[in-house]
Design an enzyme around this catalytic site. Structure first.
Site, PDB file in Angstrom:
ATOM      1  N   ASN A 122     -11.926  -3.252   0.220  1.00 42.07           N
ATOM      2  CA  ASN A 122     -10.742  -3.489   1.062  1.00 42.07           C
ATOM      3  C   ASN A 122     -11.155  -4.036   2.416  1.00 42.07           C
ATOM      4  O   ASN A 122     -11.224  -5.232   2.620  1.00 42.07           O
ATOM      5  CB  ASN A 122      -9.917  -2.214   1.204  1.00 42.07           C
ATOM      6  CG  ASN A 122      -8.839  -2.367   2.257  1.00 42.07           C
ATOM      7  OD1 ASN A 122      -8.139  -3.378   2.259  1.00 42.07           O
ATOM      8  ND2 ASN A 122      -8.717  -1.436   3.168  1.00 42.07           N
ATOM      9  N   GLU A 123     -11.472  -3.126   3.310  1.00 45.53           N
ATOM     10  CA  GLU A 123     -11.772  -3.560   4.682  1.00 45.53           C
ATOM     11  C   GLU A 123     -13.198  -3.116   4.990  1.00 45.53           C
ATOM     12  O   GLU A 123     -13.465  -2.583   6.048  1.00 45.53           O
ATOM     13  CB  GLU A 123     -10.765  -2.877   5.619  1.00 45.53           C
ATOM     14  CG  GLU A 123     -10.407  -3.644   6.837  1.00 45.53           C
ATOM     15  CD  GLU A 123      -9.392  -2.898   7.698  1.00 45.53           C
ATOM     16  OE1 GLU A 123      -9.549  -1.670   7.894  1.00 45.53           O
ATOM     17  OE2 GLU A 123      -8.452  -3.547   8.181  1.00 45.53           O
ATOM     18  N   GLU A 142       0.868  -1.189   0.000  1.00 47.57           N
ATOM     19  CA  GLU A 142       0.000   0.000   0.000  1.00 47.57           C
ATOM     20  C   GLU A 142       0.894   1.225   0.000  1.00 47.57           C
ATOM     21  O   GLU A 142       1.971   1.222   0.612  1.00 47.57           O
ATOM     22  CB  GLU A 142      -0.903   0.009   1.240  1.00 47.57           C
ATOM     23  CG  GLU A 142      -1.762   1.277   1.313  1.00 47.57           C
ATOM     24  CD  GLU A 142      -2.825   1.254   2.397  1.00 47.57           C
ATOM     25  OE1 GLU A 142      -2.705   0.457   3.346  1.00 47.57           O
ATOM     26  OE2 GLU A 142      -3.763   2.063   2.290  1.00 47.57           O
ATOM     27  N   CYS A 173      -6.544   0.876   2.851  1.00 52.06           N
ATOM     28  CA  CYS A 173      -7.554   1.938   2.873  1.00 52.06           C
ATOM     29  C   CYS A 173      -7.439   2.876   1.682  1.00 52.06           C
ATOM     30  O   CYS A 173      -8.384   3.599   1.367  1.00 52.06           O
ATOM     31  CB  CYS A 173      -7.439   2.742   4.160  1.00 52.06           C
ATOM     32  SG  CYS A 173      -7.915   1.822   5.615  1.00 52.06           S
TER      33      CYS A 173
HETATM   34  O1  AHR Z   1      -2.168  -1.549   6.844  1.00 52.94           O
HETATM   35  C1  AHR Z   1      -2.643  -0.320   7.243  1.00 52.94           C
HETATM   36  C2  AHR Z   1      -4.148  -0.223   7.159  1.00 52.94           C
HETATM   37  O2  AHR Z   1      -4.738  -1.126   8.032  1.00 52.94           O
HETATM   38  C3  AHR Z   1      -4.736  -0.586   5.830  1.00 52.94           C
HETATM   39  O3  AHR Z   1      -4.732   0.467   4.956  1.00 52.94           O
HETATM   40  C4  AHR Z   1      -6.140  -0.952   6.177  1.00 52.94           C
HETATM   41  O4  AHR Z   1      -6.689  -1.895   5.287  1.00 52.94           O
HETATM   42  C5  AHR Z   1      -6.040  -1.451   7.589  1.00 52.94           C
HETATM   43  O5  AHR Z   1      -6.943  -0.823   8.405  1.00 52.94           O
END
Ligand code: AHR
Length: 723
Positions: free
Chosen positions: A440-441, A111, A309
């Site tokens: 993603n999350e 990321e 994120c």
């Molecule tokens: O790895 C850091 C963050 O942790 C990522 O962007 C997210 O997916 C998670 O909350």
């Protein structure tokens, strides 16, 4: 003797603690008891000591108050663990494979966080090269004294060029060389290597060829360390690209770049760029070779990108849109990086995404390092920690179309619409995309509604593409339970679980997957890292304890390879002067990079992946914390080797007999790789990048019983050929 033992105990991690007199008395009483009754003492110990150590680390600096919470039983357990030299027999049934280990099992998560891409992996040295940051001159300083107001102006041609609207206009009035210029500060400076070639380039235009340009690098003291004249002989209304290559005469960790002007007239500038020659595979405009090398060394099974994120964005306007990250770099539309402002205490106002590293480059990177590409796409939801904006369901089509088009971009023929773009970028052959993440999350019913629409469309056109689905932010709790149940009822291909937890969670969850359903959805441990303090704390360290706890937990992932098909630590990179989130797998500055102890754990798992899990047991039970031991075993059918991974999370050396069943004969020599430190607080650093690093040795093997002495706080990987 008692005194000696007490001294040894006091040297254990956690023993800087000023133990109150009451506990010291208990300790002494316990010693007497345990000398008479060692068996009972051992049985009090399993898996407890790591908890105590973690608790101390987590509260480091508050030892006094922490001690109030230490129970006598844990103290007893710790004492027992520390000086009873245990002997175990671990049985491996080599001819009873339990599960296939997927080639994707151990991978990496990338990321653009902590200056992971811009200012990190992407080797561009000029910050804000196209003047598109919110503050167009951020990173730039005007040098000298412009004669009139407006000699340096930022122009915006939005109607003509919406992706790269701004450029800089410089007006000269018979200026001599060195009287006016520009300085670019780089991303926390520019790392420059002596004698290396640097490639400068710029897009420029001028109506009359009256302006000359000179580039120079200066070190921290302002001394000239390389540069030259840029030929700007073209005149006309068109933009021209001009390059200049020169060798640096000295090294600097935080150099800057000056551009000096000379002459009379007007010159327009855009895409001002400087790259080192030594990028990965020497690709112009490429990636930092040292950083890619660390990834390649891991031989990862997959690479997840671009996050995280960052996929979601603060709001939907800031979401990651892959189509805007391909093609010529000057046509890739810059946006703010959501980590620019996410943590006010670690704000990075100059953090943007230039997308010089875009989806083509990620696919290419995956191919270079032999990893399956795993792109994660926005599912019509902005980050739920931020704006939580949603795309109405009846307007989701463009998002779904992006997913379908991505498969064509990666896999389509060179004459398909999107395959043609890939081919034009230099890759006519497909990238063989097999995996894709939707969201993603993300969590909640809003996620499921959108996911169902994506899944239907993607599976209809590309039934073989396996989809990764989110189970939210945490590995337990109401959100997780809801999604887990729903996703399983939807027959999700792969469920992405995230665990940012304390080391004690990792130690005590080594059996997490032992009772998971054996059929249906597979698990992707998509983001995990042991937090020595707490999630998003700036005090988190990549110390040996965190790494050891991950190694212990990963024995459980490997043992359950029929359930867990992929796993990756997160985040991957952090720049020492520009991070927002810690811990991270690899730390870099402008010139150097090193792997943390956690990196070496990941690497050892990946390099010793194997193809089939075989049972390894202690007293007929899986080895998951008894006497602080954790183990997994597998065979590698390609090389016909047995691989045993063993974590000793206690402060004592433990002698283990590995008894092999179902094998005829072993090679006379095996290899043993050990990652170990007596100090759970040990960290690697730029000065000591290998303080905690694997050490390899050869081991003589006789018969089918192997004596494996596990050093205190160690992770061992044993490998032997079967005949
Ligand atoms: O790895 C850091 C963050 O942790 C990522 O962007 C997210 O997916 C998670 O909350």
């Amino acid at each position: 003797m008692l005194k000696l033992r007490k001294k040894a105990y006091m040297q254990l991690p956690g023993n800087e603690i000023n133990i109150p007199f009451f506990f010291q008395r208990c300790w002494l009483i316990f010693i007497r008891t345990s000398v008479r009754c060692p068996v009972r003492a051992v049985s009090a110990g399993p898996a407890r000591m790591p908890l105590l150590i973690c608790r101390h680390i987590i509260n480091n600096g508050k030892e006094q108050s922490n001690m109030k919470r230490i129970t006598i039983s844990v103290l007893f357990a710790m004492t027992a663990c520390s000086w009873i030299h245990a002997q175990h027999t671990l049985t491996v049934k080599v001819n009873e494979p339990k599960a296939s280990i997927q080639p994707t099992m151990w991978g990496i998560f990338f990321e653009d966080i902590n200056l992971g891409a811009d200012g990190g992996l992407y080797a561009e040295l000029v910050k804000n090269r196209s003047f598109e940051f919110s503050k167009p001159m951020m990173g730039w300083t005007v040098l000298g004294k412009p004669l009139t107001e407006g000699d340096f102006t930022v122009l915006n041609r939005l109607q003509q060029n919406s992706a790269n609207p701004r450029f800089l206009r410089v007006t000269l009035h018979n200026n001599t060389k060195g009287s006016i210029g520009l300085n670019n500060e780089g991303f926390r400076g520019m790392g420059i290597k002596k004698d290396l070639r640097y490639d400068f380039s710029v897009l420029y235009r001028q109506t009359a060829a009256n302006v000359k340009m000179y580039v120079e690098l200066v070190n921290e003291k302002g001394e000239h360390i390389g540069g030259g004249a840029v030929a700007t002989s073209f005149s006309g209304a068109e933009w021209r690209k001009q390059t200049l290559s020169f060798n640096a005469t000295a090294a600097a960790m935080k150099a800057k770049m000056n551009i000096w002007f000379e002459g009379d007239g007007v010159i327009d500038l855009d895409m001002v760029s400087l790259f080192p020659e030594d990028t990965w595979k020497k690709r112009p405009g490429g990636m930092r070779a040292d950083m890619v090398q660390l990834l390649a060394d891991m031989k990862p099974g997959f690479i997840r990108f671009p996050g995280g994120c960052i996929v979601e964005g603060f709001d939907l306007s800031q979401r990651y849109q892959w189509k805007k990250t391909i093609g010529p770099v000057e046509e890739r539309q810059l946006i703010v990086n959501r980590w620019n402002f996410e943590f006010p205490h670690r704000a990075a106002p100059d953090y943007f995404q230039s997308f010089g590293l875009g989806f083509f480059e990620y696919f290419q990177l995956a191919e270079d390092i032999g990893a399956e590409p795993l792109p994660i796409l926005n599912c019509g939801m902005a980050c739920q920690f931020n704006s939580a904006e949603l795309v109405p369901l009846d307007q989701l089509d463009p998002y779904v179309q992006d997913a379908l088009d991505l498969v064509e971009f990666a896999n389509g023929d060179a004459d398909s619409k999107w395959g043609k773009i890939r081919a034009a970028m230099g890759h006519p052959a497909p990238f063989h995309l097999k995996l894709m993440g939707v969201g993603n999350e993300n969590w909640g019913p809003q996620y499921l509604e959108r996911l169902k629409i994506f899944t239907k469309a993607i599976k209809a056109k590309y039934p073989d593409v396996k989809l990764v689905n989110s189970s939210g932010t945490d590995p337990n709790g109401a959100r997780f339970d809801y999604l887990n149940t729903e996703l399983r009822s939807m027959n999700a291909d792969i469920i992405d679980e995230h665990y940012y937890r304390k080391p004690e969670w990792f130690f005590s969850n080594a059996k997490r997957y032992d009772n998971y359903p054996r059929t249906g959805s597979k698990i992707f441990g998509g983001e995990y890292a042991a937090q020595s303090d707490k999630t998003v704390s700036v005090d988190n360290k990549n110390c040996w304890l965190t790494a050891l706890s991950e190694a212990a937990f990963m024995t459980g992932l490997e043992r359950n390879a029929d359930v867990v098909s992929m796993a990756s630590y997160a985040p991957l990179f952090a720049h020492i002067d520009g991070w927002q989130w810690t811990p991270d797998l690899i730390w870099v500055n402008n010139l150097q990079s090193y792997g943390t102890p956690d990196y070496y754990v990941q690497k050892l798992y990946s390099l010793n992946k194997g193809t089939q899990v075989v049972p390894i047991t202690l007293n007929n039970e899986v080895v998951a914390g008894q006497d602080s031991l954790y183990a997994a075993a597998c065979i590698d059918a390609k090389t016909n080797e047995l691989i045993v991974k063993l974590v000793n999370a206690s402060a004592k050396e433990q002698t283990n007999t590995i008894s092999l069943e179902g094998v005829k004969k072993l090679a006379a020599q095996a290899s043993l790789t050990v990652l170990q430190s007596d100090n759970l607080y040990s960290i690697n650093s730029f000065d000591q990048p290998q303080k905690v690093a694997p050490k390899e040795s050869a081991m003589a093997v006789k018969g089918k019983k192997i004596n494996l002495v596990a050093a205190p706080y160690s992770f061992s990987v044993f490998r032997v050929k079967m005949m």
